[in-house]
Design an enzyme around this catalytic site. Structure first.
Site, PDB file in Angstrom:
ATOM      1  N   TYR A   8     -21.953   1.995 -13.858  1.00 23.21           N
ATOM      2  CA  TYR A   8     -21.549   2.527 -12.182  1.00 23.21           C
ATOM      3  C   TYR A   8     -22.879   2.564 -11.142  1.00 23.21           C
ATOM      4  O   TYR A   8     -23.654   3.402 -11.864  1.00 23.21           O
ATOM      5  CB  TYR A   8     -20.584   3.897 -12.495  1.00 23.21           C
ATOM      6  CG  TYR A   8     -20.057   4.803 -11.140  1.00 23.21           C
ATOM      7  CD1 TYR A   8     -18.984   4.111 -10.836  1.00 23.21           C
ATOM      8  CD2 TYR A   8     -20.744   5.479 -11.002  1.00 23.21           C
ATOM      9  CE1 TYR A   8     -18.107   4.591  -9.742  1.00 23.21           C
ATOM     10  CE2 TYR A   8     -20.177   6.159  -9.787  1.00 23.21           C
ATOM     11  CZ  TYR A   8     -19.111   6.417  -9.525  1.00 23.21           C
ATOM     12  OH  TYR A   8     -18.931   6.391  -8.307  1.00 23.21           O
TER      13      TYR A   8
ATOM     14  N   GLU B 109     -20.238   2.660  -3.017  1.00 22.77           N
ATOM     15  CA  GLU B 109     -19.655   2.602  -4.465  1.00 22.77           C
ATOM     16  C   GLU B 109     -19.551   1.642  -4.871  1.00 22.77           C
ATOM     17  O   GLU B 109     -19.051   0.309  -4.393  1.00 22.77           O
ATOM     18  CB  GLU B 109     -17.870   3.071  -4.304  1.00 22.77           C
ATOM     19  CG  GLU B 109     -18.342   3.548  -5.925  1.00 22.77           C
ATOM     20  CD  GLU B 109     -16.743   4.619  -6.225  1.00 22.77           C
ATOM     21  OE1 GLU B 109     -16.529   5.003  -7.023  1.00 22.77           O
ATOM     22  OE2 GLU B 109     -16.028   4.144  -4.870  1.00 22.77           O
TER      23      GLU B 109
END
Length: 423
Positions: free
Chosen positions: A144, A232
């Site tokens: 992530y 993101e």
């Protein structure tokens, strides 16, 4: 439309009618395929892909872009997260599918023009106008990565985790030590040391460390150069050929930078936005749609919030936040009424103006003109006070309109709720 951990870092909420509701932030949100194209321009590794809007385009893309592929990833493009676990109103489960190449047309055809409902769209869902066809990359490890703006450090903050492709919120709650945060000095920019900390936190298994550091630096440079408010990637992944690849792309941009990011802001997709908010932005009005029944038109954000609170205090629920500002024209007031009356849930309207820079007679003239352009089928409560208040009240009185006047804010809210209940 913020996902995962950034839900807590980069959104604001307001409490209305006893429920927390997300407040729209002034930022541009672009589709995944657009974000991937932008990343590619900055030298960031992304899977090969192409966006299509018809079955015929799917067929052509397979012939020209993916002639040797056996499988494709077909991703519905809407401005909301949770697509993979979403469901189409037609019954199709999932907005992201990995399919054999000969099934790509069929699955894309079932997505295009259909409404996809996810946790972030609300029950009304969003219509899929494009799908993103991507090569199926062999991923050996998923992580992530995100960058957001941090108030504490007054600059970009990189957030990373060695586990990705899943709910980062759940991981952050159960294993907070797995989340690393690296603040970036806004004056120095990202350094090799900063990037190395991020890569060490990602803990890649096969990707080259130096090459990964360069990818992190490029992502941060994109964030700053393009005036992002959020970047993101979930997952950022390692491939079987030892590369770090952005297998996802979610980017938001600061609306205040629209004047110098014209190419990026030309990517805006108004069909994915609340049409009322699109109309308000064109009229230079500050509008946020809510779920109540009393439409509000107020000048000043603070007074607007107070008006919403006192409506709730008297047992009502505001249908919106609408600040016409301190220098609105008659035309803007007319547009404000058009927006309020376009909401079927609105059963009463409360106009609360405290005239300082904003003059009461301008608001009154706008209300009268609005009545000529829109059909006011709901009761309208008006409270005017301040600059040119007598002229404003006279304009309203001579208009012949059926209005409910109020002396102060408390009186106005009470009468609006009463009008709603008797409507």
């Amino acid at each position: 439309m913020v996902r995962g951990l950034l839900n807590k870092l980069a959104t604001k909420s307001i409490k209305v009618a006893g429920n927390w509701q997300q407040q729209q932030l002034r930022r541009l949100n672009i589709h995944e395929y657009q974000g991937a194209e932008l990343m590619s321009k900055y030298g960031i590794n992304v899977p090969k892909g192409v966006a299509v809007s018809s079955v015929e385009e799917v067929r052509k893309a397979i012939e020209t872009t993916f002639p040797n592929e056996k499988e494709l990833v077909v991703k519905s493009q809407i401005l909301a997260g949770g697509r993979g676990l979403g469901k189409f109103t037609s019954g199709l489960q999932g907005g992201v599918h990995i399919v054999n190449i000969d099934k790509a047309e069929e699955i894309a055809g079932k997505m295009l023009g259909q409404t996809l409902v996810t946790k972030q769209t609300g029950p009304q869902g969003k219509v899929v106008s494009k799908v993103y066809l991507c090569e199926k990359v062999s991923l050996v490890n998923e992580m992530y990565f995100a960058i957001t703006l941090d108030r504490t450090t007054a600059g970009p903050l990189i957030i990373a985790c060695k586990e990705g492709g899943t709910s980062i919120e759940d991981l952050a709650e159960k294993f907070p030590d797995m989340i690393i945060k690296v603040p970036i000095d806004v004056f120095k920019g990202i350094t090799d040391e900063d990037a190395a900390k991020v890569v060490d936190g990602l803990a890649p298994k096969v990707a080259d460390r130096d090459a990964s550091i360069e990818q992190v630096k490029k992502l941060c440079n994109l964030f700053c150069a393009c005036d992002c408010t959020q970047l993101e990637i979930n997952p950022i992944a390692e491939t079987s050929d030892n590369k770090l690849v952005a297998a996802d792309a979610k980017l938001n941009f600061d609306d205040n930078a629209a004047y110098r990011q014209k190419e990026i802001f030309a990517l805006r997709d108004p069909t994915q936005e609340d049409p009322r908010e699109v109309a308000a932005a064109k009229a230079d009005l500050n509008y946020i749609g809510l779920d109540g029944e009393i439409g509000c038109m107020v000048n000043g954000a603070g007074l607007a919030m107070a008006t919403m609170d006192i409506i709730k205090l008297h047992g009502g629920t505001p249908a919106n936040f609408l600040d016409v500002g301190g220098n609105a024209s008659e035309g803007q007031v007319v547009e404000a009424f058009k927006i309020l009356t376009s909401d079927d849930k609105v059963k009463a309207i409360l106009v609360n103006i405290f005239g300082g820079i904003m003059k009461c007679d301008v608001i009154a003239s706008g209300i009268v003109n609005a009545a000529k352009h829109v059909s006011l089928k709901v009761p309208v409560v008006v409270r005017l006070e301040g600059t040119n208040v007598d002229q404003g009240k006279r304009i309203l009185k001579e208009s012949g309109m059926t209005l409910i006047t109020a002396e102060d804010l408390d009186d106005a809210a009470e009468k609006a709720v009463k009008a709603l209940k008797s409507a």
